[in-house]
Design a protein around this motif. Structure first.
Motif, short mmCIF file in Angstrom:
data_model
loop_
_atom_site.label_atom_id
_atom_site.label_comp_id
_atom_site.label_asym_id
_atom_site.label_seq_id
_atom_site.Cartn_x
_atom_site.Cartn_y
_atom_site.Cartn_z
N ALA A 111 22.02 -26.50 -10.16
CA ALA A 111 23.22 -25.66 -10.17
C ALA A 111 23.37 -24.90 -11.48
O ALA A 111 23.89 -23.79 -11.50
CB ALA A 111 24.45 -26.53 -9.92
N SER A 160 28.37 -21.59 -12.64
CA SER A 160 27.81 -22.91 -12.93
C SER A 160 28.87 -24.00 -12.75
O SER A 160 28.61 -25.04 -12.15
CB SER A 160 27.25 -22.94 -14.36
N GLN A 209 31.54 -23.80 -10.90
CA GLN A 209 31.88 -23.85 -9.48
C GLN A 209 30.87 -24.67 -8.69
O GLN A 209 31.23 -25.40 -7.77
CB GLN A 209 31.92 -22.43 -8.93
N LEU A 210 29.59 -24.59 -9.08
CA LEU A 210 28.53 -25.29 -8.36
C LEU A 210 28.30 -26.71 -8.86
O LEU A 210 27.49 -27.45 -8.28
CB LEU A 210 27.22 -24.50 -8.47
N ALA A 229 25.38 -17.45 -4.15
CA ALA A 229 24.87 -18.69 -4.75
C ALA A 229 25.33 -19.95 -4.01
O ALA A 229 24.49 -20.80 -3.67
CB ALA A 229 25.24 -18.75 -6.23
N PRO A 230 26.63 -20.14 -3.75
CA PRO A 230 27.05 -21.37 -3.05
C PRO A 230 26.45 -21.49 -1.65
O PRO A 230 26.07 -22.58 -1.22
CB PRO A 230 28.58 -21.23 -2.97
N LEU A 252 22.55 -22.12 -1.97
CA LEU A 252 22.33 -23.48 -2.50
C LEU A 252 22.57 -24.52 -1.43
O LEU A 252 21.80 -25.49 -1.29
CB LEU A 252 23.25 -23.71 -3.70
N LYS A 253 23.62 -24.34 -0.65
CA LYS A 253 23.95 -25.30 0.41
C LYS A 253 22.92 -25.28 1.52
O LYS A 253 22.50 -26.33 2.02
CB LYS A 253 25.34 -24.97 0.97
#
Length: 234
Positions: free
Chosen positions: A124, A140, A142-143, A222-223, A226-227
């Protein structure tokens, strides 16, 4: 000396002095590797270690320098304004290019982290490496990343982009000024943009545009990426 360390003036002064030294070295040599920011970081770390000064003492003033990171990016809008007609004419390919570059930057980090066996927090932390520092730090957090690692990754990415970016584009015979600016700005944010400005006004304007758009796109992508990818790489 102790009295000076207890005030914000110390951190501000050492930041300004070391950056000026770095800029002087770069302006004399014109060697991209001698980036003023990189030289400044090395000098500050060396100074703090040599005189056993804590990071907290430095940050009393250093945090004020960090505060102006966000507002300082506004100045990048000046070359963009001068090329506003060019932006309107090529708005679709520019948007596609920045979105594609941001997507590849995020996915490549996640995949490489998987192969190197890095944990989720480190993953992250590195995802927002290609956006400007104020935005990258918030992404960063947030993740669930570590902001200090994110800042280091952003600086390293920017310097690498400024150093090898132009040579890479030349190697692949990419000569279009808009494409050059978009590539450098999307991959290496503000530090890369300083190099793009040296290449030309159009390159600098497009690179400056990429900083803001790439940051905004990364906030949304990004979220999600990443998920989704974490399901396949675990």
């Amino acid at each position: 000396m102790n009295a000076l360390l207890s005030t914000p003036l110390f951190g501000i002064l050492i930041s300004l002095i070391t950056f000026e030294i770095g800029y002087l070295i770069y302006s004399r040599t014109k060697i991209t590797l001698f980036n003023p920011l990189l030289i400044s970081i090395i000098l500050i770390i060396s100074f703090l270690m040599r005189f056993n000064i804590s990071l907290d003492d430095y940050n009393k003033g250093g945090q004020f320098v960090s505060f102006f990171l966000g507002p300082s990016t506004v100045i990048l809008a000046v070359p963009l304004y001068k090329k506003i007609n060019l932006l309107k004419k090529h708005s679709l390919p520019i948007l596609i290019g920045i979105t594609g570059g941001s997507f590849i930057g995020i996915t490549s980090v996640i995949i490489l982290n998987y192969f190197f066996g890095l944990d989720a927090s480190f993953n992250a932390s590195l995802v927002p490496k290609s956006v400007t520092t104020p935005i990258g730090v918030e992404i960063s957090k947030q993740l669930g990343g570590i902001p200090s690692i994110t800042v280091a990754a952003i600086i390293l990415t920017g310097i690498m982009g400024a150093v090898i970016g132009p040579a890479t584009l030349k190697l692949f015979r990419i000569k279009d000024k808009i494409a050059v600016g978009i590539a450098i700005g999307t991959a290496s944010h503000a530090i890369g943009t300083t190099k793009a400005i040296e290449l030309g006004e159009t390159e600098g304007a497009m690179s400056g545009l990429s900083i803001g758009l790439a940051g905004l796109i990364t906030v949304f992508l990004a979220p999600i990426i990443l998920k989704v990818l974490s399901v396949f790489v675990q």
